[in-house]
Structures are given as C-alpha cells and as structure tokens.
Design a protein around this motif. Structure first.
Motif, PDB file in Angstrom:
ATOM      1  N   SER A  37      10.007  16.355   1.361  1.00  0.00           N
ATOM      2  CA  SER A  37       8.569  16.131   1.391  1.00  0.00           C
ATOM      3  C   SER A  37       7.812  17.428   1.683  1.00  0.00           C
ATOM      4  CB  SER A  37       8.219  15.073   2.451  1.00  0.00           C
ATOM      5  OG  SER A  37       6.822  14.922   2.589  1.00  0.00           O
ATOM      6  N   VAL A  38       8.276  18.189   2.667  1.00  0.00           N
ATOM      7  CA  VAL A  38       7.593  19.422   3.047  1.00  0.00           C
ATOM      8  C   VAL A  38       7.790  20.499   1.993  1.00  0.00           C
ATOM      9  CG1 VAL A  38       7.456  21.246   4.776  1.00  0.00           C
ATOM     10  CG2 VAL A  38       7.767  18.877   5.503  1.00  0.00           C
ATOM     11  N   GLU A  39       9.008  20.660   1.515  1.00  0.00           N
ATOM     12  CA  GLU A  39       9.275  21.713   0.531  1.00  0.00           C
ATOM     13  C   GLU A  39       8.536  21.472  -0.780  1.00  0.00           C
ATOM     14  OE1 GLU A  39      13.483  22.014   0.146  1.00  0.00           O
ATOM     15  OE2 GLU A  39      13.736  23.122   2.042  1.00  0.00           O
ATOM     16  N   LEU A  40       8.370  20.209  -1.158  1.00  0.00           N
ATOM     17  CA  LEU A  40       7.641  19.887  -2.386  1.00  0.00           C
ATOM     18  C   LEU A  40       6.131  19.844  -2.165  1.00  0.00           C
ATOM     19  CD1 LEU A  40       9.948  17.041  -3.784  1.00  0.00           C
ATOM     20  CD2 LEU A  40       9.759  19.381  -4.644  1.00  0.00           C
ATOM     21  N   GLY A  41       5.710  19.903  -0.915  1.00  0.00           N
ATOM     22  CA  GLY A  41       4.278  19.806  -0.628  1.00  0.00           C
ATOM     23  C   GLY A  41       3.702  18.468  -1.015  1.00  0.00           C
ATOM     24  N   HIS A  42       4.464  17.403  -0.779  1.00  0.00           N
ATOM     25  CA  HIS A  42       4.043  16.069  -1.209  1.00  0.00           C
ATOM     26  C   HIS A  42       4.224  15.075  -0.081  1.00  0.00           C
ATOM     27  CE1 HIS A  42       3.328  12.583  -3.720  1.00  0.00           C
ATOM     28  NE2 HIS A  42       4.491  12.065  -3.336  1.00  0.00           N
ATOM     29  N   HIS A  43       3.121  14.457   0.321  1.00  0.00           N
ATOM     30  CA  HIS A  43       3.142  13.380   1.311  1.00  0.00           C
ATOM     31  C   HIS A  43       3.057  12.071   0.520  1.00  0.00           C
ATOM     32  CE1 HIS A  43       2.905  12.006   5.400  1.00  0.00           C
ATOM     33  NE2 HIS A  43       1.770  11.354   5.215  1.00  0.00           N
ATOM     34  N   PRO A  44       4.112  11.258   0.501  1.00  0.00           N
ATOM     35  CA  PRO A  44       4.141  10.061  -0.355  1.00  0.00           C
ATOM     36  C   PRO A  44       2.918   9.168  -0.160  1.00  0.00           C
ATOM     37  CG  PRO A  44       6.294  10.450   0.583  1.00  0.00           C
ATOM     38  CD  PRO A  44       5.370  11.433   1.240  1.00  0.00           C
ATOM     39  N   ARG A  45       2.474   8.559  -1.252  1.00  0.00           N
ATOM     40  CA  ARG A  45       1.268   7.742  -1.202  1.00  0.00           C
ATOM     41  C   ARG A  45       1.421   6.565  -0.244  1.00  0.00           C
ATOM     42  NH1 ARG A  45      -2.000   4.662  -6.140  1.00  0.00           N
ATOM     43  NH2 ARG A  45      -3.286   3.401  -4.750  1.00  0.00           N
ATOM     44  N   GLN A  46       2.628   5.996  -0.142  1.00  0.00           N
ATOM     45  CA  GLN A  46       2.824   4.879   0.773  1.00  0.00           C
ATOM     46  C   GLN A  46       2.490   5.283   2.206  1.00  0.00           C
ATOM     47  OE1 GLN A  46       4.891   5.948  -1.517  1.00  0.00           O
ATOM     48  NE2 GLN A  46       6.099   4.306  -2.470  1.00  0.00           N
ATOM     49  N   TRP A  47       2.673   6.553   2.529  1.00  0.00           N
ATOM     50  CA  TRP A  47       2.389   7.029   3.874  1.00  0.00           C
ATOM     51  C   TRP A  47       0.919   7.395   4.038  1.00  0.00           C
ATOM     52  CZ3 TRP A  47       7.106  10.867   4.548  1.00  0.00           C
ATOM     53  CH2 TRP A  47       8.283  10.126   4.509  1.00  0.00           C
ATOM     54  N   ARG A  48       0.171   7.404   2.944  1.00  0.00           N
ATOM     55  CA  ARG A  48      -1.256   7.717   2.999  1.00  0.00           C
ATOM     56  C   ARG A  48      -2.106   6.462   2.861  1.00  0.00           C
ATOM     57  NH1 ARG A  48      -2.013  11.087  -1.738  1.00  0.00           N
ATOM     58  NH2 ARG A  48       0.215  11.079  -2.203  1.00  0.00           N
ATOM     59  N   SER A  49      -1.499   5.318   3.012  1.00  0.00           N
ATOM     60  CA  SER A  49      -2.220   4.050   2.935  1.00  0.00           C
ATOM     61  C   SER A  49      -2.269   3.422   4.323  1.00  0.00           C
ATOM     62  CB  SER A  49      -1.525   3.100   1.944  1.00  0.00           C
ATOM     63  OG  SER A  49      -2.245   1.895   1.820  1.00  0.00           O
ATOM     64  N   ALA A  50      -3.449   3.005   4.735  1.00  0.00           N
ATOM     65  CA  ALA A  50      -3.634   2.536   6.107  1.00  0.00           C
ATOM     66  C   ALA A  50      -4.236   1.144   6.146  1.00  0.00           C
ATOM     67  CB  ALA A  50      -4.527   3.503   6.876  1.00  0.00           C
ATOM     68  N   LYS A  51      -3.962   0.459   7.226  1.00  0.00           N
ATOM     69  CA  LYS A  51      -4.680  -0.758   7.595  1.00  0.00           C
ATOM     70  C   LYS A  51      -5.696  -0.367   8.663  1.00  0.00           C
ATOM     71  CE  LYS A  51      -1.333  -3.464   8.894  1.00  0.00           C
ATOM     72  NZ  LYS A  51      -0.613  -4.689   9.337  1.00  0.00           N
ATOM     73  N   ILE A  52      -6.982  -0.511   8.361  1.00  0.00           N
ATOM     74  CA  ILE A  52      -8.033  -0.135   9.301  1.00  0.00           C
ATOM     75  C   ILE A  52      -8.502  -1.374  10.047  1.00  0.00           C
ATOM     76  CG2 ILE A  52     -10.348   0.821   9.558  1.00  0.00           C
ATOM     77  CD1 ILE A  52      -9.848   2.525   7.132  1.00  0.00           C
ATOM     78  N   ILE A  53      -8.387  -1.319  11.349  1.00  0.00           N
ATOM     79  CA  ILE A  53      -8.839  -2.402  12.214  1.00  0.00           C
ATOM     80  C   ILE A  53     -10.145  -1.970  12.878  1.00  0.00           C
ATOM     81  CG2 ILE A  53      -8.233  -3.926  14.122  1.00  0.00           C
ATOM     82  CD1 ILE A  53      -6.426  -4.152  11.649  1.00  0.00           C
ATOM     83  N   VAL A  54     -11.154  -2.825  12.814  1.00  0.00           N
ATOM     84  CA  VAL A  54     -12.461  -2.519  13.393  1.00  0.00           C
ATOM     85  C   VAL A  54     -12.494  -3.022  14.831  1.00  0.00           C
ATOM     86  CG1 VAL A  54     -14.944  -2.907  13.215  1.00  0.00           C
ATOM     87  CG2 VAL A  54     -13.568  -2.651  11.138  1.00  0.00           C
ATOM     88  N   LEU A  55     -12.809  -2.118  15.762  1.00  0.00           N
ATOM     89  CA  LEU A  55     -12.894  -2.464  17.177  1.00  0.00           C
ATOM     90  C   LEU A  55     -14.272  -2.102  17.716  1.00  0.00           C
ATOM     91  CD1 LEU A  55      -9.457  -1.107  18.476  1.00  0.00           C
ATOM     92  CD2 LEU A  55     -10.017  -3.441  17.815  1.00  0.00           C
ATOM     93  N   ARG A  56     -14.696  -2.858  18.698  1.00  0.00           N
ATOM     94  CA  ARG A  56     -15.969  -2.549  19.349  1.00  0.00           C
ATOM     95  C   ARG A  56     -15.833  -1.334  20.261  1.00  0.00           C
ATOM     96  NH1 ARG A  56     -19.301  -7.824  21.567  1.00  0.00           N
ATOM     97  NH2 ARG A  56     -19.958  -8.620  19.542  1.00  0.00           N
ATOM     98  N   ASN A  57     -16.835  -0.465  20.255  1.00  0.00           N
ATOM     99  CA  ASN A  57     -16.974   0.547  21.295  1.00  0.00           C
ATOM    100  C   ASN A  57     -17.567  -0.140  22.511  1.00  0.00           C
ATOM    101  OD1 ASN A  57     -16.005   3.012  20.241  1.00  0.00           O
ATOM    102  ND2 ASN A  57     -17.836   3.205  18.979  1.00  0.00           N
ATOM    103  N   PRO A  58     -16.870  -0.175  23.644  1.00  0.00           N
ATOM    104  CA  PRO A  58     -17.365  -0.931  24.802  1.00  0.00           C
ATOM    105  C   PRO A  58     -18.665  -0.359  25.345  1.00  0.00           C
ATOM    106  CG  PRO A  58     -15.460   0.410  25.388  1.00  0.00           C
ATOM    107  CD  PRO A  58     -15.579   0.477  23.909  1.00  0.00           C
ATOM    108  N   GLY A  59     -19.512  -1.258  25.818  1.00  0.00           N
ATOM    109  CA  GLY A  59     -20.734  -0.853  26.493  1.00  0.00           C
ATOM    110  C   GLY A  59     -21.906  -0.541  25.581  1.00  0.00           C
ATOM    111  N   LYS A  60     -21.768  -0.791  24.277  1.00  0.00           N
ATOM    112  CA  LYS A  60     -22.882  -0.519  23.369  1.00  0.00           C
ATOM    113  C   LYS A  60     -23.942  -1.619  23.501  1.00  0.00           C
ATOM    114  CE  LYS A  60     -21.273   3.216  21.444  1.00  0.00           C
ATOM    115  NZ  LYS A  60     -21.960   4.515  21.545  1.00  0.00           N
ATOM    116  N   PRO A  61     -25.224  -1.262  23.442  1.00  0.00           N
ATOM    117  CA  PRO A  61     -26.271  -2.272  23.642  1.00  0.00           C
ATOM    118  C   PRO A  61     -26.487  -3.182  22.441  1.00  0.00           C
ATOM    119  CG  PRO A  61     -27.249  -0.126  23.207  1.00  0.00           C
ATOM    120  CD  PRO A  61     -25.778   0.099  23.322  1.00  0.00           C
TER     121      PRO A  61
END
Length: 391
Positions: free
Chosen positions: A142-166
C-alpha cells in the motif's frame, strides 16, 4: 463543595456493594474516579429536531442529512500558494516493519466501534499471530504503491450532539464521528507514528504546537501562555491575545497545501503519495436517529475525523501559521485547530496596533495561501492586565 462531597460519599457507599467491591479490588484505588464517572447521569436526547439554516427549516431526514454534510464538510476557497521551486532534500524512509505494526496494534483500543467492515480492532489483535505476514505484505504494498484502498476510505459518520449548546436546531451544534475500517486505521496509526518520529527527531514542527504530538498536552499549552502572562505582569506589561478557530478543522485541510507543507519539511515522496491517496475520493454514509443515507462521495473532505493519522497531518498543515517566536514581545501557540497569537506591550493600544498592522495581515496571507478560513463568530480578542483601567 458540599454537593461534591455528598456525591463522593454516595459513590463510596455504592462501592461497598459486592459488585463494586470486586471492581475496586481488581482495579485498585486509582480507579475510584473512574468508578465515580459510571455513576454520573448520562445526557439523553430525543430525535434530531427540525434544523434551521438561515430562514430555511428542514424537517425531512434527507434534508437534515444534507445540512449536516454541508456543515461538517464546508466548501473552501482554492489555495493561492506558490509551490517550492527547489525541492528540499528528503529525509530517509524505510519499509514498514513487523515490529512497527505490532506496536501500533498493541496501543490500539480493541473495543472501539468499527466501520463498514464491522470488525473491531480486537479481531486483529487475536489474529495477529496467524496473519502478521499477510498484513505486513499488504501494508508494505500500500505504501510503496502510494495507494490507500477505497474500502479504507469509506466511513460511517455518526452525528453526535456537542454538549451544552443552547440551540440544537442548528447543524453547528453537532459534531461528526467517522467510523473507519479497522485494518486501514491500523496502517494509518503506523504512518502517524512515522511522521511523529520524523517531526520530533528533526524538529520539523514548532515547539509551541500542541495536540497530536507525543508529550505535548493541553496542560502544556496552557502553561506556555500562563508563563508568558506571568512574565509580562512581572514587568507591568499588558497581554493582548487573539484567538482563532479554523473552519472545518480537519475537513478544512486542502490536499495540495498539505502536500506543499510536507514537501517543504522534507517528508519523502513515497509517504506524500500515500497521504494524497489517503485524502482522495473519500466516501461516507451519514446516520442519526434511525436514519442512514447511502454511501456517497464527500466533495470537501480532508483527513478523516476518526483517523489516528489526522492530528499529525493537521500539525504539518498549520505549522507555518504557528511558527512564531515566543519572546518578551509576544508569541503564538496552537492546539489542533485552535490558534492563539498574543502580544505584550506597555498598553492595550500598543498591542492592538501590532496585531492589526503585523499579525492580522500575516494570518490572512497564510489563510489565502492554504485555502483556509477562520470562523468569525469564534474569534475572540482578550486583554489580560492587573489594572482594570488599562483596558
């Protein structure tokens, strides 16, 4: 104080039960504070309310998801930098070793939430003895080819509250957490260790830059500023500081500007090519409540929020901004995306003149050169003096 004492007494009484007694016997007295945190009430919240952006109100989940993505991944201005004309001599780079990977694997938490692969890091800890030869080969390629596989560049984004916001009808009152493929995170942790080692050994980053670096904590960042204030007050001077917050944080990092900063600090091209792949074509699906979107391309994504590599990359990105001498006339420091510049002078007006004529133009020039932007509503100007009349 009495309330804290009563709360601590209740915690001790809980510890007298058989379950807590066993916990304390196994963990030791040092875990009493951890036990106390278990007794704190957890913040609970219902579904994400209707979001308001300007005069627009979003009630449907699809609309909310779009507003969250716009807030988390804001569009940034293109950079205006001039690429280095003379390439710097690169630092040495060696192939990734088995011991490096094993060290990062041992340091990783085993029970953190996984990404799309659904495999917690504990799985790789258990299978390391059987699969280490394969993992070393995959990481090396991966490093020698300069390639980060696409499966590793896919994320699950979870939305969380910032505590104390009005007001939780604003998308800015929430924060994203990216859950990533754990095998990819392991390689990212290895690369982060490499970059940190090069930065500390060769002095590539300013000493007043904290966060994402070994041995440079929040407390140390505060001590630097506190020491500067004490020295100024000893000489009957006034301290004026201006606090900036970079828009988008990690997602405000421009890939081209980051590569230029890495090149200027002699990071080898083999690592820079891999980092460029790591930051390219990132995909994600966002989720909140019981709603999930389909996986889609993120148009304005920088280093992933949940990656162990992102903090050190951000340190390289804003190193030129932070690189100011700390002396009797002022200084600068940063903790990740929070940047502070202060001036020391005989009066408030003297400090303001220097900030307006020297510091603000330099900061604006850096922002244009890197394609960055500061959050205006989070910018603060603070005067620190022993005499009220000085302000």
């Amino acid at each position: 104080m009495q309330q804290k004492r009563r709360a601590w007494t209740r915690t001790i009484e809980k510890a007298k039960s058989s379950h807590w007694k066993q916990f304390l016997d196994e963990a030791g007295e040092g875990k009493l504070w951890k036990a106390a945190t278990y007794m704190k009430p957890r913040e609970t919240w219902d579904c994400v309310p209707a979001l308001r952006v300007g005069s627009e109100e979003c009630t449907q989940n699809e609309e909310k998801a779009k507003k969250f993505l716009d807030a988390f991944f804001p569009a940034m201005s293109p950079p205006e930098f001039n690429p280095p004309t003379t390439p710097a001599t690169e630092l040495p780079w060696h192939p990734i070793t088995e011991s490096e990977i094993e060290r990062s694997l041992k340091a990783a938490k085993g029970n953190t939430a996984p990404g799309e692969d659904t495999l917690p890091m504990l799985v790789w800890k258990k299978l390391w003895g059987h699969l280490k030869a394969f993992i070393v080969s995959i990481f090396t390629a991966s490093v020698e080819l300069g390639h980060h596989p696409r499966q590793w560049r896919s994320a699950k984004i979870i939305v969380l509250r910032n505590p104390g916001k009005p007001d939780y009808s604003k998308p800015g009152a929430y924060r994203p957490i990216s859950l990533l493929n754990t095998l990819g995170k392991l390689l990212e942790a290895v690369m982060a260790r490499r970059l940190s080692y090069l930065a500390e050994k060769h002095g590539l980053l300013p000493n007043s830059q904290f966060g994402g670096r070994p041995g440079r904590t929040t407390e140390q960042a505060l001590l630097v500023l506190s020491s500067a204030i004490d020295k100024a007050w000893y000489k009957h001077k006034v301290v004026t500081l201006i606090v900036f917050d970079l828009k988008g944080a990690f997602n405000g990092v421009n890939k081209t500007s980051l590569d230029a900063s890495l090149q200027a600090r002699r990071i080898p091209i083999v690592a820079r090519k891999w980092i460029a792949s790591f930051m390219s074509d990132r995909h994600a699906r966002i989720g909140f409540d019981d709603f999930r979107t389909e996986t889609a391309l993120l148009l304005n994504a920088g280093p992933a929020q949940g990656s162990p590599l992102s903090p050190i990359l951000f340190a390289f990105f804003n190193a030129d901004l932070v690189d100011q001498p700390v002396d009797s006339q002022g200084g600068a420091s940063a903790f990740i995306d929070d940047y502070v510049r202060w001036r020391v002078g005989g009066s408030v007006q003297e400090n303001l003149t220097k900030i307006q004529s020297e510091d603000v133009p330099r900061i604006e020039k850096w922002a244009r050169r890197t394609g960055s932007c500061f959050v205006a509503e989070k910018t603060e100007l603070i005067h620190i003096t022993r005499k009220r009349g000085d302000c």
